[in-house]
Design a protein around this motif. Structure first.
Motif, PDB file in Angstrom:
ATOM      1  N   PHE A 199       0.777  -1.139  -0.083  1.00 46.37           N
ATOM      2  CA  PHE A 199       0.010   0.262  -0.012  1.00 46.37           C
ATOM      3  C   PHE A 199       0.891   1.132  -0.022  1.00 46.37           C
ATOM      4  CE2 PHE A 199      -2.849   3.152   2.278  1.00 46.37           C
ATOM      5  CZ  PHE A 199      -3.528   3.266   1.183  1.00 46.37           C
ATOM      6  N   ALA A 200       2.097   1.360   0.518  1.00 53.93           N
ATOM      7  CA  ALA A 200       2.906   2.260   0.338  1.00 53.93           C
ATOM      8  C   ALA A 200       3.283   2.776  -0.803  1.00 53.93           C
ATOM      9  CB  ALA A 200       4.459   1.979   1.265  1.00 53.93           C
ATOM     10  N   GLU A 201       3.442   1.698  -1.938  1.00 50.29           N
ATOM     11  CA  GLU A 201       3.570   2.259  -3.084  1.00 50.29           C
ATOM     12  C   GLU A 201       2.275   2.881  -3.838  1.00 50.29           C
ATOM     13  OE1 GLU A 201       4.710  -0.887  -1.924  1.00 50.29           O
ATOM     14  OE2 GLU A 201       6.768  -0.468  -2.379  1.00 50.29           O
ATOM     15  N   VAL A 202       1.039   2.480  -3.281  1.00 46.24           N
ATOM     16  CA  VAL A 202      -0.100   2.991  -4.018  1.00 46.24           C
ATOM     17  C   VAL A 202       0.190   4.553  -3.338  1.00 46.24           C
ATOM     18  CG1 VAL A 202      -2.478   3.305  -3.670  1.00 46.24           C
ATOM     19  CG2 VAL A 202      -1.262   0.842  -3.661  1.00 46.24           C
ATOM     20  N   LEU A 203       0.402   4.814  -2.198  1.00 43.15           N
ATOM     21  CA  LEU A 203       0.386   6.277  -1.673  1.00 43.15           C
ATOM     22  C   LEU A 203       1.531   7.107  -2.263  1.00 43.15           C
ATOM     23  CD1 LEU A 203       0.360   5.915   2.074  1.00 43.15           C
ATOM     24  CD2 LEU A 203      -1.480   6.517   0.730  1.00 43.15           C
ATOM     25  N   GLN A 204       2.532   6.205  -2.868  1.00 45.55           N
ATOM     26  CA  GLN A 204       3.517   6.984  -3.458  1.00 45.55           C
ATOM     27  C   GLN A 204       3.240   7.191  -4.903  1.00 45.55           C
ATOM     28  OE1 GLN A 204       7.054   4.413  -4.063  1.00 45.55           O
ATOM     29  NE2 GLN A 204       8.287   6.013  -3.176  1.00 45.55           N
ATOM     30  N   GLY A 205       2.065   6.810  -5.596  1.00 46.28           N
ATOM     31  CA  GLY A 205       1.545   6.904  -6.794  1.00 46.28           C
ATOM     32  C   GLY A 205       2.359   6.213  -7.851  1.00 46.28           C
ATOM     33  N   SER A 206       2.811   4.897  -7.281  1.00 47.08           N
ATOM     34  CA  SER A 206       3.747   4.279  -8.204  1.00 47.08           C
ATOM     35  C   SER A 206       2.952   2.725  -8.401  1.00 47.08           C
ATOM     36  CB  SER A 206       5.080   3.888  -7.789  1.00 47.08           C
ATOM     37  OG  SER A 206       5.113   3.299  -6.624  1.00 47.08           O
ATOM     38  N   ALA A 207       1.837   2.450  -7.719  1.00 45.66           N
ATOM     39  CA  ALA A 207       0.948   1.281  -7.955  1.00 45.66           C
ATOM     40  C   ALA A 207      -0.511   1.450  -7.727  1.00 45.66           C
ATOM     41  CB  ALA A 207       1.589   0.235  -6.820  1.00 45.66           C
ATOM     42  N   ARG A 208      -1.241   0.726  -8.173  1.00 48.60           N
ATOM     43  CA  ARG A 208      -2.600   0.770  -8.243  1.00 48.60           C
ATOM     44  C   ARG A 208      -3.378   0.347  -6.923  1.00 48.60           C
ATOM     45  NH1 ARG A 208      -5.383  -1.323 -13.571  1.00 48.60           N
ATOM     46  NH2 ARG A 208      -4.735  -3.341 -12.419  1.00 48.60           N
ATOM     47  N   PHE A 209      -4.320   0.887  -6.539  1.00 49.12           N
ATOM     48  CA  PHE A 209      -4.819   0.374  -5.207  1.00 49.12           C
ATOM     49  C   PHE A 209      -5.444  -1.091  -5.511  1.00 49.12           C
ATOM     50  CE2 PHE A 209      -8.560  -0.301  -2.501  1.00 49.12           C
ATOM     51  CZ  PHE A 209      -8.141  -0.252  -1.200  1.00 49.12           C
ATOM     52  N   GLU A 210      -6.114  -1.219  -6.543  1.00 51.38           N
ATOM     53  CA  GLU A 210      -6.798  -2.572  -6.738  1.00 51.38           C
ATOM     54  C   GLU A 210      -5.818  -3.744  -6.903  1.00 51.38           C
ATOM     55  OE1 GLU A 210      -7.225  -0.444 -10.797  1.00 51.38           O
ATOM     56  OE2 GLU A 210      -6.921   0.174  -8.639  1.00 51.38           O
ATOM     57  N   ASP A 211      -4.443  -3.348  -7.112  1.00 56.55           N
ATOM     58  CA  ASP A 211      -3.434  -4.463  -7.121  1.00 56.55           C
ATOM     59  C   ASP A 211      -2.879  -4.816  -5.858  1.00 56.55           C
ATOM     60  OD1 ASP A 211      -3.778  -4.886  -9.706  1.00 56.55           O
ATOM     61  OD2 ASP A 211      -2.311  -3.410 -10.442  1.00 56.55           O
ATOM     62  N   PRO A 251       8.517  -3.799   5.505  1.00 52.78           N
ATOM     63  CA  PRO A 251       8.595  -2.458   5.726  1.00 52.78           C
ATOM     64  C   PRO A 251       9.135  -1.415   4.647  1.00 52.78           C
ATOM     65  CG  PRO A 251       9.784  -3.944   7.302  1.00 52.78           C
ATOM     66  CD  PRO A 251       9.248  -4.836   5.812  1.00 52.78           C
ATOM     67  N   PHE A 252       8.712  -0.197   4.548  1.00 52.06           N
ATOM     68  CA  PHE A 252       9.020   0.771   3.635  1.00 52.06           C
ATOM     69  C   PHE A 252      10.005   1.796   4.260  1.00 52.06           C
ATOM     70  CE2 PHE A 252       8.181   4.674   1.446  1.00 52.06           C
ATOM     71  CZ  PHE A 252       8.257   4.274   0.019  1.00 52.06           C
ATOM     72  N   ARG A 253      11.111   2.123   3.329  1.00 58.38           N
ATOM     73  CA  ARG A 253      12.218   3.049   3.790  1.00 58.38           C
ATOM     74  C   ARG A 253      11.544   4.469   3.753  1.00 58.38           C
ATOM     75  NH1 ARG A 253      17.575   2.310   0.663  1.00 58.38           N
ATOM     76  NH2 ARG A 253      18.145   3.931   2.178  1.00 58.38           N
ATOM     77  N   ASN A 254      11.879   5.377   4.895  1.00 57.09           N
ATOM     78  CA  ASN A 254      11.711   6.749   4.739  1.00 57.09           C
ATOM     79  C   ASN A 254       9.961   7.165   4.828  1.00 57.09           C
ATOM     80  OD1 ASN A 254      14.544   7.399   4.457  1.00 57.09           O
ATOM     81  ND2 ASN A 254      14.322   7.163   2.490  1.00 57.09           N
ATOM     82  N   PRO A 255       9.372   6.214   5.799  1.00 53.55           N
ATOM     83  CA  PRO A 255       7.961   6.334   5.826  1.00 53.55           C
ATOM     84  C   PRO A 255       7.372   7.796   6.228  1.00 53.55           C
ATOM     85  CG  PRO A 255       8.454   5.286   7.512  1.00 53.55           C
ATOM     86  CD  PRO A 255       9.938   5.498   6.835  1.00 53.55           C
ATOM     87  N   ALA A 256       8.230   8.693   6.843  1.00 51.84           N
ATOM     88  CA  ALA A 256       7.709   9.892   7.154  1.00 51.84           C
ATOM     89  C   ALA A 256       7.733  10.692   6.079  1.00 51.84           C
ATOM     90  CB  ALA A 256       8.520  10.451   8.298  1.00 51.84           C
ATOM     91  N   GLU A 257       8.733  10.532   5.202  1.00 54.19           N
ATOM     92  CA  GLU A 257       8.732  11.526   3.836  1.00 54.19           C
ATOM     93  C   GLU A 257       7.773  11.292   2.998  1.00 54.19           C
ATOM     94  OE1 GLU A 257      12.883  11.673   5.991  1.00 54.19           O
ATOM     95  OE2 GLU A 257      11.219  10.041   5.472  1.00 54.19           O
ATOM     96  N   LEU A 258       7.193  10.041   2.823  1.00 54.98           N
ATOM     97  CA  LEU A 258       6.274   9.268   2.145  1.00 54.98           C
ATOM     98  C   LEU A 258       4.927  10.019   2.502  1.00 54.98           C
ATOM     99  CD1 LEU A 258       4.811   7.813  -0.003  1.00 54.98           C
ATOM    100  CD2 LEU A 258       4.967   5.700   1.582  1.00 54.98           C
ATOM    101  N   LEU A 259       4.743  10.015   3.891  1.00 54.14           N
ATOM    102  CA  LEU A 259       3.199  10.350   4.401  1.00 54.14           C
ATOM    103  C   LEU A 259       3.203  11.878   4.407  1.00 54.14           C
ATOM    104  CD1 LEU A 259       3.334   7.811   7.341  1.00 54.14           C
ATOM    105  CD2 LEU A 259       1.953   7.546   4.998  1.00 54.14           C
ATOM    106  N   GLN A 260       4.359  12.659   4.204  1.00 48.94           N
ATOM    107  CA  GLN A 260       4.221  13.956   4.122  1.00 48.94           C
ATOM    108  C   GLN A 260       4.303  14.590   2.544  1.00 48.94           C
ATOM    109  OE1 GLN A 260       6.192  16.473   7.506  1.00 48.94           O
ATOM    110  NE2 GLN A 260       7.327  14.703   7.397  1.00 48.94           N
ATOM    111  N   GLY A 261       4.414  13.502   1.332  1.00 46.23           N
ATOM    112  CA  GLY A 261       4.573  13.793   0.242  1.00 46.23           C
ATOM    113  C   GLY A 261       3.236  14.535  -0.449  1.00 46.23           C
ATOM    114  N   ALA A 262       3.686  14.937  -1.547  1.00 43.37           N
ATOM    115  CA  ALA A 262       2.549  15.666  -2.145  1.00 43.37           C
ATOM    116  C   ALA A 262       1.351  14.774  -2.702  1.00 43.37           C
ATOM    117  CB  ALA A 262       3.141  16.636  -3.254  1.00 43.37           C
ATOM    118  N   SER A 263       1.971  13.318  -2.805  1.00 45.82           N
ATOM    119  CA  SER A 263       1.058  12.532  -3.732  1.00 45.82           C
ATOM    120  C   SER A 263      -0.070  12.037  -2.785  1.00 45.82           C
ATOM    121  CB  SER A 263       2.024  11.260  -4.435  1.00 45.82           C
ATOM    122  OG  SER A 263       2.479  10.763  -3.112  1.00 45.82           O
ATOM    123  N   VAL A 264       0.070  11.828  -1.251  1.00 46.07           N
ATOM    124  CA  VAL A 264      -0.878  11.298  -0.479  1.00 46.07           C
ATOM    125  C   VAL A 264      -2.336  11.985  -0.688  1.00 46.07           C
ATOM    126  CG1 VAL A 264      -1.218  10.815   1.940  1.00 46.07           C
ATOM    127  CG2 VAL A 264       0.927  10.443   0.758  1.00 46.07           C
TER     128      VAL A 264
END
Length: 276
Positions: free
Chosen positions: A147-159, A176-189
């Motif tokens: 799901f981290a990749e979905v939040l990143q915008g690089s994968a589809r939710f349905e997958d 585990p996902f590296r640098n989760p805080a940076e991801l969660l504050q990212g513009a894509s979320v």
């Protein structure tokens, strides 16, 4: 247990008298238009369906898949949660804890299953505890989802999600996902979350968050939710930790209450404690 309840109540009263925290603006809670019903139903139907084994769920204390005495506490929590969220027009709720081992993921799963027993509700549970993902293991899922990749915008939710029954979707992480805080504050979320909600129209979205006092990920994401529940462990979480976490959360979102978990010395008619 009585000491921690008393301390929490006194801390809340003191904050209330001082005028903090302030109310948060309501978000949105609306049923989809009839013209969208077919599109939404098709999106849900397309999610891969799984059926976790009863023994697997029991080993991880997931009991709310069907009603009964042992699910009563979660059903009460469900009713209180829905009442407050509907009254305010909220959809997204975060579940977190002061530290590790409080049982927040167990409660998140049980609450999701309890909500999903109401057939008119569509429920989505998303795993945001990216350093220590556990939902797939607890459910016995073999799919390599992220799901981290979905939040990143690089994968589809349905997958990267599964459907249990007709109205519960769960998005998990395989590792585990590296640098989760940076991801969660990212513009894509924000855009990703809005797109998921537009497509699936869930009535309630539960986010299983990291512990507050362990990392900064929950505070990085808290502005994306409408409200939060704080899970405390009766014999390991201190009243001061609960107070600090409530204040931190209240600076970002609406705190619905504290769930007092792991109460070994309560009577036979009690389970999880809920204090709003």
């Amino acid at each position: 247990m009585e000491r921690i309840q008393s301390a929490i109540a006194k801390a809340r009263a003191a904050r209330s008298a001082s005028g903090t925290p302030s109310d948060r603006p309501p978000a949105f809670f609306s049923r989809p238009q009839a013209s969208d019903a077919a599109r939404i139903a098709e999106a849900w139907e397309a999610l891969p369906q799984v059926a976790p084994e009863a023994g697997q769920l029991a080993r991880h204390h997931i009991v709310a898949t069907r009603g009964g005495r042992e699910t009563a506490a979660f059903d009460v929590m469900r009713t209180k949660l829905l009442h407050q969220m509907r009254a305010q027009g909220w959809r997204r709720v975060a579940i977190t804890s002061p530290g590790a081992g409080c049982g927040k993921s167990t409660i998140a799963l049980n609450l999701a299953f309890s909500l999903a027993r109401q057939p008119e509700l569509r429920v989505l549970l998303a795993e945001i505890d990216l350093r220590r993902p556990s939902l797939a293991r607890m459910l016995g899922l073999r799919e390599k989802h992220g799901f981290a990749e979905v939040l990143q915008g690089s994968a589809r939710f349905e997958d990267n999600a599964v459907r249990i029954g007709t109205n519960l979707a769960i998005a998990t992480n395989r590792a585990p996902f590296r640098n989760p805080a940076e991801l969660l504050q990212g513009a894509s979320v924000p855009a990703v979350l809005s797109e998921i909600e537009s497509r699936y129209a869930p009535d309630v979205v539960i986010f299983d968050m990291p512990p507050l006092l362990v990392s900064d990920e929950t505070m990085a994401f808290a502005g994306q939710v409408h409200c939060a529940l704080l899970i405390a462990a009766a014999e390991s979480t201190s009243a001061s930790e609960v107070d600090v976490c409530e204040q931190e959360l209240a600076g970002q979102t609406n705190v619905l209450g504290v769930v007092l978990n792991k109460c070994r010395f309560m009577g036979p008619d009690h389970g999880y404690g809920y204090y709003g």
